[in-house]
Design a protein around this motif. Sequence first.
Motif, PDB file in Angstrom:
ATOM      1  N   TRP A  67       0.825  -1.210   0.000  1.00 37.98           N
ATOM      2  CA  TRP A  67       0.000   0.000   0.000  1.00 37.98           C
ATOM      3  C   TRP A  67       0.851   1.248   0.000  1.00 37.98           C
ATOM      4  CZ3 TRP A  67      -4.260  -1.070   4.187  1.00 37.98           C
ATOM      5  CH2 TRP A  67      -4.974  -2.200   3.806  1.00 37.98           C
ATOM      6  N   ARG A  68       0.297   2.271  -0.560  1.00 38.74           N
ATOM      7  CA  ARG A  68       0.933   3.585  -0.492  1.00 38.74           C
ATOM      8  C   ARG A  68       0.444   4.269   0.772  1.00 38.74           C
ATOM      9  NH1 ARG A  68      -0.020   6.167  -6.296  1.00 38.74           N
ATOM     10  NH2 ARG A  68      -0.894   7.656  -4.843  1.00 38.74           N
ATOM     11  N   THR A  69       1.190   5.219   1.256  1.00 40.28           N
ATOM     12  CA  THR A  69       0.856   5.901   2.501  1.00 40.28           C
ATOM     13  C   THR A  69      -0.534   6.503   2.459  1.00 40.28           C
ATOM     14  OG1 THR A  69       3.181   6.395   2.881  1.00 40.28           O
ATOM     15  CG2 THR A  69       1.590   7.707   4.108  1.00 40.28           C
ATOM     16  N   GLN A  70      -0.872   7.173   1.376  1.00 41.38           N
ATOM     17  CA  GLN A  70      -2.181   7.823   1.320  1.00 41.38           C
ATOM     18  C   GLN A  70      -3.325   6.802   1.329  1.00 41.38           C
ATOM     19  OE1 GLN A  70      -0.895  10.236  -1.797  1.00 41.38           O
ATOM     20  NE2 GLN A  70      -1.756   9.084  -3.419  1.00 41.38           N
ATOM     21  N   ASP A  71      -3.122   5.615   0.752  1.00 39.43           N
ATOM     22  CA  ASP A  71      -4.147   4.566   0.793  1.00 39.43           C
ATOM     23  C   ASP A  71      -4.320   4.043   2.220  1.00 39.43           C
ATOM     24  OD1 ASP A  71      -4.378   4.795  -1.979  1.00 39.43           O
ATOM     25  OD2 ASP A  71      -2.948   3.154  -2.340  1.00 39.43           O
ATOM     26  N   LEU A  72      -3.231   3.849   2.898  1.00 39.84           N
ATOM     27  CA  LEU A  72      -3.286   3.371   4.280  1.00 39.84           C
ATOM     28  C   LEU A  72      -3.945   4.413   5.185  1.00 39.84           C
ATOM     29  CD1 LEU A  72      -2.604   1.223   6.358  1.00 39.84           C
ATOM     30  CD2 LEU A  72      -0.333   2.221   6.563  1.00 39.84           C
ATOM     31  N   ALA A  74      -6.127   6.675   4.325  1.00 41.49           N
ATOM     32  CA  ALA A  74      -7.567   6.703   4.007  1.00 41.49           C
ATOM     33  C   ALA A  74      -8.284   5.551   4.705  1.00 41.49           C
ATOM     34  CB  ALA A  74      -7.763   6.630   2.496  1.00 41.49           C
ATOM     35  N   LEU A  75      -7.652   4.377   4.745  1.00 39.11           N
ATOM     36  CA  LEU A  75      -8.245   3.229   5.425  1.00 39.11           C
ATOM     37  C   LEU A  75      -8.350   3.481   6.928  1.00 39.11           C
ATOM     38  CD1 LEU A  75      -9.187   0.233   5.343  1.00 39.11           C
ATOM     39  CD2 LEU A  75      -6.816  -0.363   5.779  1.00 39.11           C
TER      40      LEU A  75
END
Length: 78
Positions: A67-72, A74-75
């Motif tokens: 995962w990319r930081t921004q995806d993590l 957001a989760l």
Amino acid sequence: MSSTLTIKGQVTIPKQIRDALGLVPGSPVDFALNRDGEVVLLKAQSSGNNAPPDRFAAARGKADVPWRTQDLMALLRG
């Protein structure tokens, strides 16, 4: 010069010796025995970094999550 051993096995290094070796609080030291059975105190070679070891250093770079930081983030934020 002499010093007294404490119950914890500690001694105070006389100021004249500390100054001669350039020892300051936190300086690493090495002890050795010479051929005559005398104890030799040496200033230990340090890596040039007096900071305490990073407790996260062993884990750094070990994650296998793609995962990319921004995806993590957001989760985690919902």
